[in-house]
Scaffold this active site. Structure first.
Site, PDB file in Angstrom:
ATOM      1  CB  CYS A  87       9.841  26.222   3.558  1.00 42.61           C
ATOM      2  SG  CYS A  87      10.261  24.637   3.896  1.00 42.61           S
ATOM      3  CD  GLN A 293      11.003   5.759  11.953  1.00 46.60           C
ATOM      4  OE1 GLN A 293      11.047   6.901  11.576  1.00 46.60           O
ATOM      5  NE2 GLN A 293      10.185   4.748  12.086  1.00 46.60           N
ATOM      6  CE1 TYR A 322       0.946  -2.359   7.974  1.00 47.31           C
ATOM      7  CE2 TYR A 322       0.969  -3.243  10.184  1.00 47.31           C
ATOM      8  CZ  TYR A 322       0.155  -2.942   9.066  1.00 47.31           C
ATOM      9  OH  TYR A 322      -1.106  -2.946   8.857  1.00 47.31           O
ATOM     10  CG  ASP A 392       6.675   1.477  13.013  1.00 49.85           C
ATOM     11  OD1 ASP A 392       5.840   2.519  12.944  1.00 49.85           O
ATOM     12  OD2 ASP A 392       7.930   1.596  12.834  1.00 49.85           O
ATOM     13  CB  CYS A 419       3.881   8.213  12.078  1.00 49.60           C
ATOM     14  SG  CYS A 419       3.345   7.254  10.719  1.00 49.60           S
TER      15      CYS A 419
HETATM   16  N1  SAH Z   1       9.242  -0.226  11.590  1.00 51.65           N
HETATM   17  C1  SAH Z   1      10.193   0.047  10.426  1.00 51.65           C
HETATM   18  C2  SAH Z   1       9.086   0.845   9.326  1.00 51.65           C
HETATM   19  C3  SAH Z   1       7.935   1.551   9.408  1.00 51.65           C
HETATM   20  S1  SAH Z   1       7.388   2.481   8.148  1.00 51.65           S
HETATM   21  C4  SAH Z   1      10.894   1.185  10.932  1.00 51.65           C
HETATM   22  O1  SAH Z   1      10.779   1.892  12.058  1.00 51.65           O
HETATM   23  O2  SAH Z   1      11.941   1.622  10.305  1.00 51.65           O
HETATM   24  C5  SAH Z   1       5.993   1.308   7.934  1.00 51.65           C
HETATM   25  C6  SAH Z   1       6.498   0.318   6.812  1.00 51.65           C
HETATM   26  O3  SAH Z   1       5.378  -0.347   6.583  1.00 51.65           O
HETATM   27  C7  SAH Z   1       6.991   0.735   5.473  1.00 51.65           C
HETATM   28  O4  SAH Z   1       8.308   0.074   5.449  1.00 51.65           O
HETATM   29  C8  SAH Z   1       5.973   0.310   4.635  1.00 51.65           C
HETATM   30  O5  SAH Z   1       6.487  -0.244   3.393  1.00 51.65           O
HETATM   31  C9  SAH Z   1       5.281  -0.847   5.218  1.00 51.65           C
HETATM   32  N2  SAH Z   1       3.946  -1.185   4.977  1.00 51.65           N
HETATM   33  C10 SAH Z   1       2.909  -0.532   4.394  1.00 51.65           C
HETATM   34  N3  SAH Z   1       1.884  -1.370   4.210  1.00 51.65           N
HETATM   35  C11 SAH Z   1       2.123  -2.585   4.459  1.00 51.65           C
HETATM   36  C12 SAH Z   1       1.122  -3.741   4.682  1.00 51.65           C
HETATM   37  N4  SAH Z   1      -0.078  -3.635   4.198  1.00 51.65           N
HETATM   38  N5  SAH Z   1       1.966  -4.761   5.212  1.00 51.65           N
HETATM   39  C13 SAH Z   1       3.253  -4.708   5.338  1.00 51.65           C
HETATM   40  N6  SAH Z   1       4.019  -3.652   5.480  1.00 51.65           N
HETATM   41  C14 SAH Z   1       3.371  -2.447   5.087  1.00 51.65           C
END
Ligand code: SAH
Length: 462
Positions: A87, A293, A322, A392, A419
């Protein structure tokens, strides 16, 4: 290293070699050497003396296949999943959990030193799970057809597009596992065909299920190559009656010849458009397309850490860049004066607004757009002066313009949730050069049995 310095391979393809494993790469491959030449060998562990077959040689490094472990590491353990090697979804099942946590800590520490030049930074021990199995709240499974004509649900075999039939996935919550199998069987009974990537024909492409452990609600999404579900009402009835906990049934139509899973059209067939889940005291509505998440236990651990690092007293203005569906923003909103969240996906922003209402927060504002464009605009047009900025970002890290805006507005504290240790270390270097100090970093094991790791980092203005 310049091209001239890269050693020619002292070994040939198919040659059997013996080596002692020195290290693990960030993909979890063992690193062994023959006359100084590095060979990457999956499933081999540091300290082990092994025999491997050379698979591929390049200038500078090559790849091998583990044949026999001659001297076994005490970190080696039985891999419990029967399809583990085929997998490829997990990479570390052959390693004890304790060793996995050490390895993730080292991965972060190494990135900090090598990429970030942060030799002094404190990296805490990885926070692991008490039970590192059955944690995933979302299954996303491609559908194929077996020799007897019935449908199979499984995973793509590593590096191929062959679907391996799978009875269970042991990092998946039981509810998802069961639901995928049941939906597949019901679809078989209704005579649905499986989508075939080669020809672009066939109907059912993927089954996606998401389970919310705190409410016991299950969302089922069928991704279809075409709109019309044969005998739709009866199909819906069957899913409702047979799949326990179903709270929402959604269809997503994807008629494109692509391996992107979701198409553009999403329609709720039955129940609400959302299921609900709680993290700590905050309630979230999650739609079929929302980013949420996948490990609820460790999400709480990670967000608690982010909140601790934000060190809020109640008078602060906070930016959450983000922000997705507002998860971290709402966690912070309980403790801050005002929170501004920014996210590039408009649907996620409307989910975030809904989530703020759901929890009766009136101190959160969300904007759709790129963080690197919206934040400078907030600062200029609205004269926004954040005390704390939380970021994030996705795996590629923060846009440089966003980092520079942060340096310009100079919040007291920055909390960086990441991450990807490599891009985290790169961005921290930029922030440190701009006048910040890394107080500490906390790796959290969000994805046990895989090489992935999340890290929360606290920075303060010098
Ligand atoms: N903090 C949230 C999401 C983190 S994932 C949580 O913990 O659930 C990262 C996020 O960044 C995603 O939702 C993605 O759509 C967003 N993202 C990606 N590039 C971006 C940018 N340039 N500006 C704003 N958001 C962005």
């Amino acid at each position: 290293m310049s091209k001239q310095n890269k050693p020619e391979a002292p070994v040939e393809k198919n040659e059997l070699i013996e080596t002692t494993i020195e290290d693990l790469t960030h993909e979890g491959h063992g690193v062994g050497r023959v006359e100084g030449y590095a060979l990457f060998i999956p499933y081999a562990l540091p300290g082990e003396r092994i025999q491997a077959k050379v698979i591929k040689t390049k200038k500078g490094y090559g790849f091998g296949k583990l044949i026999t472990v001659l001297e076994e590491s005490s970190e080696r353990t039985e891999k419990p999943c029967p399809i583990y090697v085929k997998c490829g979804g997990c990479q570390l099942q052959h390693m004890t959990y304790e060793a996995q946590l050490h390895y993730k800590h080292k991965q972060v520490k190494d990135a900090f030193e090598r990429i970030g030049g942060l030799n002094e930074a404190v990296v805490r021990d990885t926070i692991g799970m008490e039970d590192p199995w059955r944690y995933r709240n979302k299954a996303q499974v491609p559908i194929g057809v077996k020799e007897d004509g019935r449908l199979k649900a499984g995973f793509y075999q590593k590096r191929t597009h062959n679907i391996i039939d799978m009875d269970e996935c042991i990092i998946q919550q039981k509810e998802n596992d069961g639901a995928v199998q049941q939906v597949k069987d019901i679809a078989s009974r209704f005579g649905m065909s499986a989508y075939d990537e080669e020809s672009g024909r066939g109907f059912l492409r993927h089954v996606v299920t998401r389970y919310a452990p705190t409410t016991g609600q299950l969302m089922i999404v069928v991704i279809t190559n075409g709109k019309k579900i044969p005998d739709e009402q009866a199909f819906i009835e069957a899913v409702r009656n047979e799949v326990k906990d179903t709270a929402s049934i959604v269809q997503n139509v994807n008629t494109k010849r692509t391996n992107v899973i979701f198409g553009e059209k999403t329609k709720t067939l039955w129940g609400e458009d959302y299921i609900y889940d709680h993290i700590g005291g905050v309630k979230f509505a999650i739609s079929a397309r929302s980013f949420y998440q996948v490990n609820p236990v460790q999400t709480k651990t990670l967000y608690d850490k982010a909140l601790e690092y934000a060190d809020l007293r109640g008078h602060e203005t906070v930016i959450d860049a983000y922000c997705g569906i507002g998860t971290i923003s709402l966690f912070l909103a309980e403790k801050a004066r005002q929170v501004y969240g920014v996210e590039v996906v408009p649907q996620a922003v409307s989910d975030a607004k809904r989530n703020a209402q759901l929890n009766h927060f009136d101190n959160v504002t969300f904007a759709a757009g790129k963080a690197e464009e919206v934040m400078p605009w907030w600062v200029k047009a609205n004269d926004l002066r954040p005390d704390v900025v939380v970021v994030d970002p996705p795996r590629k890290g923060c846009d440089e313009q966003l980092l520079d805006t942060m340096l310009e507005v100079a919040p007291e504290r920055i909390v960086y949730v990441s991450c990807n240790p490599a891009t985290l270390a790169r961005d921290l270097k930029h922030l440190v050069e701009g006048g910040y100090e890394v107080v500490e970093a906390q790796p959290v094991d969000m994805f046990p049995q895989t090489t992935h790791v999340e890290v929360a980092t606290k920075l303060v203005k010098k």
